[in-house]
Design an enzyme around this catalytic site. Structure first.
Site, short mmCIF file in Angstrom:
data_model
loop_
_atom_site.label_atom_id
_atom_site.label_comp_id
_atom_site.label_asym_id
_atom_site.label_seq_id
_atom_site.Cartn_x
_atom_site.Cartn_y
_atom_site.Cartn_z
N TRP A 460 79.91 60.11 -4.22
CA TRP A 460 81.27 60.54 -4.60
C TRP A 460 81.18 61.27 -5.93
O TRP A 460 81.00 60.67 -6.97
CB TRP A 460 82.17 59.31 -4.71
CG TRP A 460 83.61 59.59 -4.93
CD1 TRP A 460 84.18 60.19 -6.01
CD2 TRP A 460 84.69 59.25 -4.06
NE1 TRP A 460 85.54 60.25 -5.87
CE2 TRP A 460 85.88 59.68 -4.67
CE3 TRP A 460 84.77 58.61 -2.81
CZ2 TRP A 460 87.13 59.48 -4.09
CZ3 TRP A 460 86.02 58.43 -2.24
CH2 TRP A 460 87.18 58.86 -2.87
N ASP A 461 81.34 62.60 -5.87
CA ASP A 461 81.10 63.44 -7.04
C ASP A 461 82.42 63.85 -7.69
O ASP A 461 83.51 63.71 -7.11
CB ASP A 461 80.32 64.68 -6.57
CG ASP A 461 79.42 65.27 -7.64
OD1 ASP A 461 79.60 64.93 -8.81
OD2 ASP A 461 78.56 66.10 -7.29
N ASN A 463 83.19 67.08 -10.56
CA ASN A 463 82.40 68.06 -11.30
C ASN A 463 83.12 68.87 -12.36
O ASN A 463 82.63 69.94 -12.74
CB ASN A 463 81.71 69.00 -10.31
CG ASN A 463 80.44 68.38 -9.78
OD1 ASN A 463 79.52 68.09 -10.55
ND2 ASN A 463 80.39 68.11 -8.49
N ASP A 530 72.19 64.70 -14.11
CA ASP A 530 71.64 65.76 -13.27
C ASP A 530 70.27 66.22 -13.77
O ASP A 530 69.65 67.08 -13.16
CB ASP A 530 72.59 66.96 -13.23
CG ASP A 530 73.65 66.81 -12.17
OD1 ASP A 530 73.53 65.89 -11.34
OD2 ASP A 530 74.60 67.61 -12.15
C1 DGJ Z 1 76.62 67.49 -9.18
C2 DGJ Z 1 75.73 66.34 -8.82
O1 DGJ Z 1 75.42 65.61 -9.96
C3 DGJ Z 1 74.50 66.86 -8.12
O2 DGJ Z 1 73.59 65.84 -7.86
C4 DGJ Z 1 74.93 67.55 -6.84
O3 DGJ Z 1 75.49 66.62 -5.97
C5 DGJ Z 1 75.92 68.65 -7.16
N1 DGJ Z 1 77.01 68.19 -7.97
C6 DGJ Z 1 76.47 69.25 -5.89
O4 DGJ Z 1 77.45 70.18 -6.13
#
Ligand code: DGJ
Length: 726
Positions: A460-461, A463, A530
């Site tokens: 579950w991201d 961003n 990341d």
């Molecule tokens: C950010 C995550 O931390 C990554 O591992 C990956 O899932 C990317 N998003 C995908 O857009």
């Protein structure tokens, strides 16, 4: 650490003096209700003492003059009002625009053997606030939260500050504070510094927990170390915007106010309305930063994590291998190789849904990409299951791209403010999860995707940070979404988990942007960064371990040179770095040679052997990364029968002597056998002289793993050493 038997955690109350004593396994927290002054004063937080003493202890107050704050720094829950000039935990605005509060104590209620509530109200205004204190069984962590109730019939009350708790610290000549900071791909940098007189604030104004700071602070009097000295820690179980304000007064009082929200983020209470803060957690230990971490790890396992007893599987994740360029064929090729290596969970990352060829489009349209998965996801999921692995899927439910059907149908669902540009970050906008129609929509498609594709695991991201975060239409508390979004998220996660009890979830926010005890109550592991460079990761992991246990810390072995840093790191070091948490693999396995894959498979096999020790054992940080030529960490199994030591030398240098590794948490009277070499040592030798440094390959990025097993029948040995079990 073996400790002597201690009384059970409890709440003790002396009615005559108004003294309340909260007893954890190895600490005591004392407050005193002063009905005359209408306040609750702090008395003691530290080593255990008896109630009979606690009732007689004096309460500190500042020198009485017309410029002094009468109880600044020593009230349990300072409000804005009267002769108080410190950081308030509660600040309000009543309908007539007035602010000052005049607290009166209503009652002290014992709710349970481990739970007490002090109820206060304003002398004339329609507001009550309830201070909750809980002492969870089996540990040293205290929990506090506060509830507010608008008891009137007219007009809204605005909460300007609405902290979970104020935690006063005892008097010491100087204080040092520790916290972690960082940024995207550089999370977890631990910093300790002298706490200056004034206010020191860490927090997030971003709507999520944040890469830049994590919601905890540690204090010591400048004299604690990893395994000695008094340490106090305060944390907050919040996943939205938050703030921890440490205050040291010139008169020498120190404490921290912990709560959701930030300047300008106000909450409106309508008549009859109420608000409950998130829990703030805190602990005291007399045994250093390492013990503080182990106590927190223990608490999270015992009282927070949904399934602490389950081994977390070795996962494979395709993100660094295929990025957005996923297809049924390339994922199958990776899945077969991952299964051969011993992976137990295959996770299909970003790029699987309609319109998602890069990060410019698609978020919001959660049906399979017709060109990449013409048969849908189910055939891939079935094949992954046939290969003996669980099937995991990446999702980012709180986000939308402007280029998506969802946004075209519901442009008003995103965070925005009237007549302001909605800022795009990573080409995406944030969906307002404080709105029930938005969370119902999310729950609807999540249920369908999970059920249709037999999904066992969601990554579950999240961003991007919040911008222009406001309510629709804008009102006096337009920015409450900074607090309410996370509550909407929690509701979705809770309901999804209730519908799919076997579903497991990894929390990710562009790496470690959402790691906190609140999200850990409804997820099973977190992605700390990341940055998968195995050397950088040692620093991230060191910071992570201060509060969070290795059993929730995802760590992948990726390709070399590392795509982010370009560093070349041998396979063994990459594995040893990732084996310090929940091992995963994230490289492009189609490019790994036969030799590399054989080495990887062997290291996965070793990890499965040490997994119960790493994921559920007690963690000892032997040598911190960056403080010398080596970094090392040790884990001791729950029953004390096994120990695992990981040691890394990131870069080599001619000259400095390399130390032996003085182990901890072992029984000085027992003997231990190195499972590889068969060599045996007594616990006292391992603790005192230390484990002779295992042979490290020449050159940079050298590492070793040692497994020790306690020998049940030691036979005649060198005899016990003093201080067994420290
Ligand atoms: C950010 C995550 O931390 C990554 O591992 C990956 O899932 C990317 N998003 C995908 O857009």
């Amino acid at each position: 650490m073996m400790k002597p038997a201690a009384p059970l955690p409890s709440v003790e109350i002396d009615e005559a003096s108004g003294t309340v004593l909260l007893r954890t396994t190895y600490s005591v927290y004392v407050l005193r209700v002063d009905r005359v002054a209408g306040t609750v004063r702090h008395v003691h937080w530290g080593a255990p003492l008896p109630l009979a003493d606690a009732v007689t202890l004096p309460v500190w107050s500042e020198h009485d003059n017309s410029f002094a704050g009468r109880w600044d720094g020593v009230e349990e829950y300072p409000v804005d009002g009267g002769a108080r000039f410190g950081v308030p935990a509660l600040e309000v605005r009543f309908p007539d625009g007035s602010s000052p509060l005049e607290p009166t104590v209503l009652a002290v209620d014992r709710r349970a053997a481990d739970h007490v509530v002090v109820r206060l109200r304003d002398r004339t205004r329609p507001l009550t606030w309830h201070l909750h204190y809980r002492v969870p069984a089996d540990g040293d962590v205290l929990e506090r939260w506060t509830e507010f109730h608008h008891t009137g019939a007219d007009g809204d009350v605005l909460l300007l500050r609405y902290a979970s708790a104020h935690w006063p610290l005892p008097h010491r000549p100087a204080w040092r504070t520790g916290s972690v900071h960082g940024g995207w791909a550089g999370e977890g940098r631990l910093e300790r510094s002298v706490l200056p007189v004034g206010e020191t604030v860490i927090g997030s104004r971003r709507g999520h927990t944040g890469h830049h700071a994590n919601p905890w602070m540690a204090w010591d009097a400048g004299d604690a170390g990893e395994e000695h000295g008094e340490v106090w820690v305060v944390a907050l179980a919040a996943s939205g915007t938050w703030r921890l304000t440490a205050q040291r007064t010139a008169a020498g009082r120190t404490g921290v106010v912990a709560g959701e929200g930030h300047e300008g983020i106000e909450l409106r209470l309508a008549p009859g309305g109420s608000h409950r803060t998130p829990v703030s957690l805190a602990l005291y230990t007399a045994h250093g930063f390492g013990q503080a971490s182990r106590d927190f790890h223990h608490h999270l396992r015992m009282h927070v994590l949904p399934h602490p007893e389950e081994p977390r599987p070795v996962l494979y994740n395709s993100w660094e291998a295929t990025s957005f360029d996923v297809s049924e064929d390339n994922q199958l090729a990776l899945a077969r190789r991952a299964a051969d290596l011993g992976a137990e969970l295959f996770v299909l990352d970003d790029g699987w849904f309609r319109g998602r060829d890069d990060d410019r489009a698609g978020l919001g349209d959660w049906t399979p990409h017709p060109a990449r998965f013409p048969r849908g996801l189910r055939p891939l999921a079935d094949e992954v299951h046939r290969l003996g692995m669980a099937f995991g899927l990446w999702v980012e439910p709180e986000m939308v791209n402007a280029d998506s059907d969802l946004f075209r149908s519901h442009p008003d669902w995103v965070l925005h403010q009237p007549d302001r540009t909605a800022t795009e970050l990573r080409n995406q906008l944030v969906l307002d999860f404080s709105r029930p129609e938005v969370t119902e929509w999310a729950l609807g498609w999540l249920r369908k995707v999970v059920a249709d594709n037999a999904v066992d695991f969601l990554k579950w991201d999240f961003n991007r940070a919040f911008t222009e975060a406001g309510a629709h239409p804008a009102g006096p508390d337009a920015r409450r979404v900074h607090v309410e979004h996370a509550r909407g998220l929690y509701r979705v996660l809770d309901r999804l988990r209730a519908d799919f009890p076997r579903l497991r979830i990894e929390a990710c926010a562009g790496g470690g942007g959402r790691v906190d005890p609140g999200i850990l109550a409804r997820t099973d592991q977190v992605w700390p960064s990341d940055n998968t460079d195995a050397v950088d990761r040692l620093t991230v992991q060191h910071g992570f371990s201060q509060l969070y246990p290795a059993g929730v810390m995802s760590a992948w072995v990726t390709d070399s040179p590392n795509p982010l840093t370009g560093r070349v790191v041998p396979m063994r070091f990459r594995f040893h770095s990732a084996m310090a948490g929940v091992l995963g693999i994230g490289g492009d396995l189609t490019r790994w040679t036969d030799t590399e894959r054989a080495e990887a498979a062997e290291l996965v096999r070793v990890y499965k052997d040490i997994r119960p020790v790493v994921q559920r054992g007690r963690q000892y940080r032997l040598l911190a990364p960056g403080e010398g030529p080596l970094a090392a960490v040790q884990y001791v199994s729950e029953d004390g029968g096994r120990a695992v030591v990981l040691v890394w030398r990131p870069s080599t240098a001619f000259g400095p002597a390399l130390p032996s590794l003085r182990l901890r948490g072992l029984d000085a009277e027992a003997r231990y056998r190195d499972e590889e070499s068969g060599r045996e040592w007594s616990g006292s030798t391992l603790r005192s002289f230390g484990l002779p440094l295992p042979e490290l390959p020449a050159g940079d990025c050298a590492s070793a793993l040692v497994r020790l097993r306690r020998i049940e029948d030691p036979g005649p040995g060198p005899g016990p050493g003093p201080g067994a079990g420290a």
